[in-house]
Design a protein around this motif. Structure first.
Motif, PDB file in Angstrom:
ATOM      1  N   LEU A 595       0.841  -1.151  -0.020  1.00  0.00           N
ATOM      2  CA  LEU A 595      -0.018  -0.047  -0.048  1.00  0.00           C
ATOM      3  C   LEU A 595       0.801   1.172  -0.144  1.00  0.00           C
ATOM      4  O   LEU A 595       2.100   1.010   0.188  1.00  0.00           O
ATOM      5  N   ALA A 596       0.075   2.472  -0.192  1.00  0.00           N
ATOM      6  CA  ALA A 596       0.949   3.898  -0.336  1.00  0.00           C
ATOM      7  C   ALA A 596       1.642   4.052   1.259  1.00  0.00           C
ATOM      8  O   ALA A 596       2.809   4.387   1.170  1.00  0.00           O
ATOM      9  N   THR A 597       0.997   3.205   2.162  1.00  0.00           N
ATOM     10  CA  THR A 597       1.553   4.006   3.296  1.00  0.00           C
ATOM     11  C   THR A 597       2.840   2.982   3.735  1.00  0.00           C
ATOM     12  O   THR A 597       3.752   3.333   4.496  1.00  0.00           O
ATOM     13  N   ASP A 598       3.159   2.004   2.885  1.00  0.00           N
ATOM     14  CA  ASP A 598       4.261   1.199   3.188  1.00  0.00           C
ATOM     15  C   ASP A 598       5.479   1.790   2.296  1.00  0.00           C
ATOM     16  O   ASP A 598       6.912   1.538   2.718  1.00  0.00           O
ATOM     17  N   VAL A 599       5.262   2.774   1.373  1.00  0.00           N
ATOM     18  CA  VAL A 599       6.206   3.357   0.700  1.00  0.00           C
ATOM     19  C   VAL A 599       6.503   4.742   0.944  1.00  0.00           C
ATOM     20  O   VAL A 599       7.599   5.231   0.821  1.00  0.00           O
ATOM     21  N   MET A 600       5.601   5.234   1.277  1.00  0.00           N
ATOM     22  CA  MET A 600       5.635   6.924   1.572  1.00  0.00           C
ATOM     23  C   MET A 600       6.773   7.299   2.784  1.00  0.00           C
ATOM     24  O   MET A 600       6.996   6.179   3.450  1.00  0.00           O
ATOM     25  N   ARG A 601       7.125   8.637   2.526  1.00  0.00           N
ATOM     26  CA  ARG A 601       8.137   8.922   3.767  1.00  0.00           C
ATOM     27  C   ARG A 601       7.483   9.954   4.476  1.00  0.00           C
ATOM     28  O   ARG A 601       6.541  10.757   3.665  1.00  0.00           O
ATOM     29  N   PRO A 602       7.634  10.315   5.674  1.00  0.00           N
ATOM     30  CA  PRO A 602       8.656   9.685   6.311  1.00  0.00           C
ATOM     31  C   PRO A 602       8.078   8.502   6.958  1.00  0.00           C
ATOM     32  O   PRO A 602       6.899   8.048   7.213  1.00  0.00           O
ATOM     33  N   PRO A 701      -2.083  19.741  -5.920  1.00  0.00           N
ATOM     34  CA  PRO A 701      -0.953  18.456  -6.076  1.00  0.00           C
ATOM     35  C   PRO A 701      -1.718  17.428  -6.078  1.00  0.00           C
ATOM     36  O   PRO A 701      -2.891  17.006  -5.641  1.00  0.00           O
ATOM     37  N   PHE A 702      -1.098  16.226  -6.695  1.00  0.00           N
ATOM     38  CA  PHE A 702      -1.639  14.746  -6.763  1.00  0.00           C
ATOM     39  C   PHE A 702      -1.665  14.035  -5.303  1.00  0.00           C
ATOM     40  O   PHE A 702      -0.689  14.189  -4.727  1.00  0.00           O
ATOM     41  N   THR A 703      -2.873  13.823  -4.920  1.00  0.00           N
ATOM     42  CA  THR A 703      -2.955  12.902  -3.736  1.00  0.00           C
ATOM     43  C   THR A 703      -3.569  11.585  -3.926  1.00  0.00           C
ATOM     44  O   THR A 703      -4.403  11.363  -4.596  1.00  0.00           O
ATOM     45  N   VAL A 704      -2.982  10.961  -2.922  1.00  0.00           N
ATOM     46  CA  VAL A 704      -3.786   9.561  -2.783  1.00  0.00           C
ATOM     47  C   VAL A 704      -3.950   9.193  -1.414  1.00  0.00           C
ATOM     48  O   VAL A 704      -3.195  10.007  -0.543  1.00  0.00           O
ATOM     49  N   THR A 705      -4.705   8.353  -1.013  1.00  0.00           N
ATOM     50  CA  THR A 705      -4.916   8.120   0.350  1.00  0.00           C
ATOM     51  C   THR A 705      -3.992   6.848   0.821  1.00  0.00           C
ATOM     52  O   THR A 705      -3.521   6.307  -0.019  1.00  0.00           O
ATOM     53  N   ASP A 706      -3.760   6.775   2.155  1.00  0.00           N
ATOM     54  CA  ASP A 706      -2.547   6.013   2.555  1.00  0.00           C
ATOM     55  C   ASP A 706      -2.888   4.730   2.182  1.00  0.00           C
ATOM     56  O   ASP A 706      -1.921   3.600   2.346  1.00  0.00           O
ATOM     57  N   HIS A 707      -4.238   4.136   1.941  1.00  0.00           N
ATOM     58  CA  HIS A 707      -4.775   2.647   1.606  1.00  0.00           C
ATOM     59  C   HIS A 707      -4.676   2.520   0.077  1.00  0.00           C
ATOM     60  O   HIS A 707      -5.142   1.513  -0.327  1.00  0.00           O
ATOM     61  N   THR A 708      -4.342   3.428  -0.562  1.00  0.00           N
ATOM     62  CA  THR A 708      -4.178   3.076  -2.133  1.00  0.00           C
ATOM     63  C   THR A 708      -3.195   2.147  -2.554  1.00  0.00           C
ATOM     64  O   THR A 708      -2.117   2.387  -1.918  1.00  0.00           O
ATOM     65  N   PRO A 709      -3.590   1.001  -3.192  1.00  0.00           N
ATOM     66  CA  PRO A 709      -2.580  -0.257  -3.622  1.00  0.00           C
ATOM     67  C   PRO A 709      -1.452   0.512  -4.299  1.00  0.00           C
ATOM     68  O   PRO A 709      -1.613   1.422  -5.441  1.00  0.00           O
ATOM     69  N   MET A 710      -0.268  -0.008  -4.078  1.00  0.00           N
ATOM     70  CA  MET A 710       0.823   0.475  -4.709  1.00  0.00           C
ATOM     71  C   MET A 710       0.605   0.226  -6.218  1.00  0.00           C
ATOM     72  O   MET A 710       1.511   1.012  -6.942  1.00  0.00           O
ATOM     73  N   GLU A 711       0.141  -0.705  -6.602  1.00  0.00           N
ATOM     74  CA  GLU A 711      -0.446  -1.088  -8.082  1.00  0.00           C
ATOM     75  C   GLU A 711      -0.796   0.195  -8.748  1.00  0.00           C
ATOM     76  O   GLU A 711      -0.325   0.520 -10.056  1.00  0.00           O
ATOM     77  N   VAL A 714       1.617   3.045  -8.949  1.00  0.00           N
ATOM     78  CA  VAL A 714       3.026   2.949  -9.866  1.00  0.00           C
ATOM     79  C   VAL A 714       2.294   3.406 -11.391  1.00  0.00           C
ATOM     80  O   VAL A 714       2.640   4.156 -12.293  1.00  0.00           O
ATOM     81  N   ASP A 715       0.964   2.905 -11.565  1.00  0.00           N
ATOM     82  CA  ASP A 715       0.169   3.201 -12.666  1.00  0.00           C
ATOM     83  C   ASP A 715       0.087   4.621 -12.852  1.00  0.00           C
ATOM     84  O   ASP A 715       0.157   5.286 -14.160  1.00  0.00           O
ATOM     85  N   ILE A 716      -0.254   5.245 -11.946  1.00  0.00           N
ATOM     86  CA  ILE A 716      -0.336   6.712 -11.878  1.00  0.00           C
ATOM     87  C   ILE A 716       0.693   7.477 -12.030  1.00  0.00           C
ATOM     88  O   ILE A 716       0.755   8.247 -13.248  1.00  0.00           O
ATOM     89  N   PHE A 717       1.817   7.175 -11.535  1.00  0.00           N
ATOM     90  CA  PHE A 717       3.312   7.792 -11.788  1.00  0.00           C
ATOM     91  C   PHE A 717       3.642   7.425 -13.410  1.00  0.00           C
ATOM     92  O   PHE A 717       4.109   8.232 -14.131  1.00  0.00           O
ATOM     93  N   ARG A 718       3.130   6.339 -13.706  1.00  0.00           N
ATOM     94  CA  ARG A 718       3.690   5.799 -15.200  1.00  0.00           C
ATOM     95  C   ARG A 718       2.716   6.605 -16.211  1.00  0.00           C
ATOM     96  O   ARG A 718       3.529   7.085 -17.216  1.00  0.00           O
TER      97      ARG A 718
END
Length: 760
Positions: A595-602, A701-711, A714-718
């Motif tokens: 999930l987004a929360t696993d990758v985000m910083r801090p 700015p582009f925002t997602v919630t902390d429970h958005t799947p990383m899949e 990644v698709d949004i970034f791509r």
């Protein structure tokens, strides 16, 4: 879960200025562009031009010129790329022959041109004419014997070393970016990365000159990949002349996509293949408009090259062939075997080459680029000279391997035993038993194949311009020709076997060995680069062999399947990863359940996120924050307690805004309050003048919630080409995910070193 609006902050960036200040909206070196922002700025610019065009005739003419500027840039790119390619072809021809001898009537003539102009040349001895003298004839007046051979051998090595030394010295001193093939970097730049100087004027000049030198030196490399880099340098140069492209990095990349198509168009004489190559292999963002413009640029480039006529055969194509027999269904089996060989060779090459390049980067070897080039050139020249198939230029070798054996061919490969009673039309020669020349050619080709496979691994990636298309095709063509001759002799001696009985009668012309060479070349090139559609189109444009599309397709698909079984990366993607460029490949699949929360910083245990507040920080506070951190931007929140997100401010624009405000606006001092709101905050009477920076703020700015799947992330970034994305919960800011974080997470999930992603 996801929100995005039109980019704000694309008008005047500061309230106290009437026009945007210099350098705003530009990016620093080795940073990624913000595609959404660039698109928004271009839309605003277009809207402004359209509304102004109704005001006066002059404004209307200006709007027309703006609309046509794209086509003008394409025309200029095509003309310059075609001209440079023609000059390179002619120069390579002459300098390759210079290693063996010189023309007495005019030293700037190549061997072929020299003998064309001679009246004493006969058809049988068309390669020998009094005007062309080998070095031994010129220096010691001997053309035969051991001493003549040794002298010619030494001159060949000396010229090769001289050309290679000149090339590597020029690259090292004047344009370090002119080395390599350039395609991995072009792919990265087209995905939105900034590498200043990579497409500069010096790089263009040095790459063009050194490309001639390295190809002429006889090293196992081609000029096709570097020609894409040369064409993109032309594209960058011409786009800097038009403000529409020079001030918008997104629009500039549309031009570079089209320039890449023009580069392949002139490299192979394959305009449609060039457009497909740009679409399939190098481009990241390829709208329909770019497709048309690429088509036009490739057309102009091909037309210019055809006008120069560098091959002297009034044809655009490098290896034009005419085969007189169709292919048969039974032949699909050897074609597919060649595809398997291509896939295996591609895998072997990528693994060995990347291992060697990594060794070059991490050991002392990388400190001596000149010595490395000299050693590899010396080894190549010493081993290549005794074998006639490695001595000549690789393009000539491929051309000979593709050729069908007509009645007038003098090549060893066509030394068959003729039937004295044969009375048939010249072009339809039946299959014949192989003569001594064919057997000699077979073992020479086998040795040449082993040598090419090994030496190419060490050559690609040195500090000189080096393309991979031609060496890969040569490896495949040699393997294919040997398989072709084998099948032909089998069919001749065993025409009663059930495989051959239906289609190969005695006295018929059944098997064309040249076709096998062509299929092998496509298979090996596909195995290394993982191209499919564009590869097949380039191959049939290159050879004119339209009716052989099915064998080419079968080989290309097989080689891709086989190579993909060992690893999904082609050579260019492998070099992108080796260099640590931030490239999000569209072909990569992300299947992990994070999930987004696993990758985000801090992360847990890390200091809190550096943020700006909307109206409570002083200029000095912001300057200190910028000095102490190296982040590319800062989220703006209502206050540190509420953490409610307002927007995002780019670091570079904050620095420029503060610097400009101090210079141009009175009363701005270190303890001036900075605010991002419409109305200034209530301040005590004696406080200094506040600084309003709302126009620097990106309010959507582009925002997602902390429970958005990383899949999904990644698709949004791509697909949207984002630089960063903010993570929120119920409007409260939790953290940030940058493109680098996404790439590191993907590397970690694939059990690779996440620290290999070096740039932002």
């Amino acid at each position: 879960m996801v929100n995005a609006g039109a980019m704000s902050g694309s008008g005047n960036l500061m309230d106290f200025l009437d026009e945007p200040f210099p350098d705003v909206g530009t990016y620093e070196d080795f940073h990624t562009i913000d595609w959404l922002r660039e698109k928004s700025r271009d839309t605003d610019r277009h809207r402004k031009i359209t509304s102004k065009s109704k005001e006066s005739i002059w404004e209307f003419i200006k709007s027309l010129l703006d609309a046509w500027s794209g086509w003008v840039v394409m025309l200029l790119i095509g003309l310059l790329a075609g001209t440079l390619a023609g000059v390179i072809d002619l120069a390579v021809d002459w300098m390759t022959d210079l290693k063996e001898g010189v023309c007495l009537s005019a030293f700037w003539y190549s061997h072929e041109q020299c003998c064309w102009t001679s009246n004493e040349t006969t058809f049988e001895d068309r390669d020998k004419c009094p005007l062309w003298q080998k070095w031994s004839e010129l220096l010691v007046n001997q053309s035969e014997g051991a001493s003549a051979y040794i002298l010619n051998y030494l001159m060949y090595i000396l010229w090769a070393l001289l050309f290679a030394f000149l090339a590597v010295s020029l690259v090292r001193v004047f344009a370090p970016y002119a080395c390599g093939s350039g395609i991995p970097e072009i792919k990265t730049i087209l995905s939105g990365f900034i590498i200043r100087g990579y497409l500069g004027k010096w790089t263009l000049l040095i790459k063009t000159v050194t490309l001639v030198l390295v190809v002429s030196s006889g090293l196992s490399l081609g000029k096709e990949g570097p020609l894409v880099h040369v064409a993109c340098c032309c594209g960058n140069f011409f786009s800097s002349l038009f403000s529409k492209y020079s001030k918008n990095e997104g629009k500039r990349r549309e031009v570079l996509s089209a320039a890449a198509a023009a580069g392949v168009s002139v490299a192979f004489g394959a305009p449609i293949g060039g457009v497909l190559f740009s679409l399939e292999e190098v481009s990241y963002y390829f709208p329909l408009k770019t497709l048309w413009r690429s088509f036009f640029a490739a057309l102009v480039a091909a037309f210019t090259l055809r006008s120069i006529n560098p091959f002297g055969n009034s044809r655009l194509v490098l290896f034009y062939v005419e085969y007189h027999t169709p292919w048969y269904m039974a032949e699909l089996f050897p074609f597919i075997l060649l595809g398997v060989f291509g896939g295996l060779w591609g895998t072997l090459f990528i693994r060995c080459n990347i291992a060697w390049c990594r060794r070059r980067k991490t050991t002392r070897l990388g400190k001596y680029p000149v010595l490395e080039v000299i050693v590899v050139t010396a080894i190549t020249a010493i081993i290549a000279y005794p074998n006639p198939y490695t001595r000549r230029s690789t393009s000539e070798l491929i051309s000979e391997l593709f050729n069908d054996c007509g009645a007038l061919e003098s090549s060893q490969l066509c030394d068959y035993i003729n039937d004295p009673n044969m009375t048939r039309p010249v072009d339809d020669i039946p299959d014949r038993p192989a003569g001594v020349g064919v057997y000699t050619a077979m073992w020479q080709l086998a040795l040449a194949l082993i040598f090419k496979i090994i030496i190419t691994i060490f050559t690609f990636g040195m500090k000189i311009p080096s393309g991979l298309f031609i060496p890969s095709m040569a490896v495949g063509a040699m393997a294919g020709r040997m398989v072709g001759i084998g099948v032909e002799q089998l069919a001749y001696h065993h025409h009663d076997w059930i495989v051959f009985r239906n289609w190969c009668r005695p006295g018929a012309d059944c098997v064309t060995p040249g076709l096998y060479a062509m299929v092998g070349a496509a298979a090996c090139l596909g195995g290394v680069t993982r191209m499919t559609v564009s590869l097949v189109v380039i191959m049939f444009e290159l050879t004119g062999g339209l009716e052989y599309i099915v064998p080419l397709m079968a080989a290309a698909v097989t080689s891709k399947w086989v190579a993909d079984a060992f690893g999904k990366e082609g050579i260019y993607e492998a070099h992108i990863h080796l260099n640590g460029y931030p490239f999000l490949d569209v072909k990569d699949e992300f299947t992990h359940r994070t999930l987004a929360t696993d990758v985000m910083r801090p992360r847990r245990g890390e200091p809190p996120l550096s943020v700006l507040t909307q109206d409570s920080m002083t200029v000095e506070d912001v300057e200190t924050l910028i000095k102490e951190t190296d982040y590319n931007g800062f989220p703006v929140v209502v206050s540190r307690d509420s953490e409610r997100l307002i927007g995002f401010a780019q670091r570079r624009e904050l620095i420029l805004a503060i610097k400009n405000a101090r210079q141009r606006q009175e009363g701005i001092v270190s303890n001036s309050i900075m605010y991002f709101t419409e109305e200034p905050p209530e301040l005590p009477a004696n406080s200094p003048h506040p600084l309003k920076l709302r126009r620097v703020l990106n309010l959507s700015p582009f925002t997602v919630t902390d429970h958005t799947p990383m899949e999904t992330v990644v698709d949004i970034f791509r697909k949207l080409g984002l630089r960063q994305c903010l993570v929120t919960r119920s409007g409260r800011l939790l953290g940030i995910i940058t493109k680098k974080d996404v790439l590191r997470h993907m590397a970690q999930m694939a059990n690779q070193d996440p620290e290999s992603i070096m740039f932002n």
